[in-house]
Design an enzyme around this catalytic site. Structure first.
Site, mmCIF file in Angstrom:
data_model
loop_
_atom_site.group_PDB
_atom_site.id
_atom_site.type_symbol
_atom_site.label_atom_id
_atom_site.label_comp_id
_atom_site.label_asym_id
_atom_site.label_seq_id
_atom_site.Cartn_x
_atom_site.Cartn_y
_atom_site.Cartn_z
ATOM 1 N N GLU A 131 0.830 -1.205 0.000
ATOM 2 C CA GLU A 131 0.000 0.000 0.000
ATOM 3 C C GLU A 131 0.866 1.256 0.000
ATOM 4 O O GLU A 131 1.504 1.582 0.996
ATOM 5 C CB GLU A 131 -0.932 -0.012 1.209
ATOM 6 N N GLU A 177 -9.630 -3.010 1.797
ATOM 7 C CA GLU A 177 -9.264 -3.225 0.399
ATOM 8 C C GLU A 177 -8.743 -4.643 0.170
ATOM 9 O O GLU A 177 -9.106 -5.285 -0.820
ATOM 10 C CB GLU A 177 -8.229 -2.190 -0.035
ATOM 11 N N GLU A 181 -5.705 4.396 7.924
ATOM 12 C CA GLU A 181 -5.124 3.834 6.704
ATOM 13 C C GLU A 181 -4.972 2.316 6.818
ATOM 14 O O GLU A 181 -5.169 1.588 5.838
ATOM 15 C CB GLU A 181 -3.778 4.484 6.399
#
Length: 122
Positions: free
Chosen positions: A30, A78, A71
């Protein structure tokens, strides 16, 4: 000590290992995590320079931590959606969008905290 006791040192060690694996995976996969960690290298010393009290320092550091926390949650969302399938589905898109909005809210809150402390010193 029984394996069902409240304090299980091996479980704590294992949980720490899983957390390290999670950080490593997030860092590797990420870009936003890497960007926020690098930004943190600037903001961390700035927090110590700007804070006039322990409370201000705590607010500055906690607001930074909130962004990183958000995050990580967004990244987990995700990863989960991508694991379920790569096909386009409205609910998958909505889940990813909500995760993104979580990060946005955390960034806004961090901006407000930092702005208040910078603009309204003691």
């Amino acid at each position: 000590m029984s394996k069902h006791s409240i304090f299980n040192f091996q479980r704590i060690v294992n949980a720490f290992g899983y957390s390290c694996l999670g950080f490593k995976s997030a860092w590797k996969n990420e870009a936003a995590i890497r960007q926020e960690v690098i930004a943190g290298l600037f903001f961390l010393p700035a927090a110590f320079l700007l804070a006039d009290s322990g409370v201000e320092l705590a607010l500055l550091l906690l607001s930074m931590g909130l962004v990183f926390f958000a995050e990580l949650v967004n990244t987990a969302i995700e990863f989960t959606i991508d694991r379920i399938g790569k096909e386009i589905h409205p609910l998958a898109g909505q889940a990813k969008d909500v995760g993104s909005s979580l990060v946005f809210v955390a960034l806004v809150l961090m901006g407000l905290v930092w702005g208040c402390i910078i603009l309204y010193p003691n």
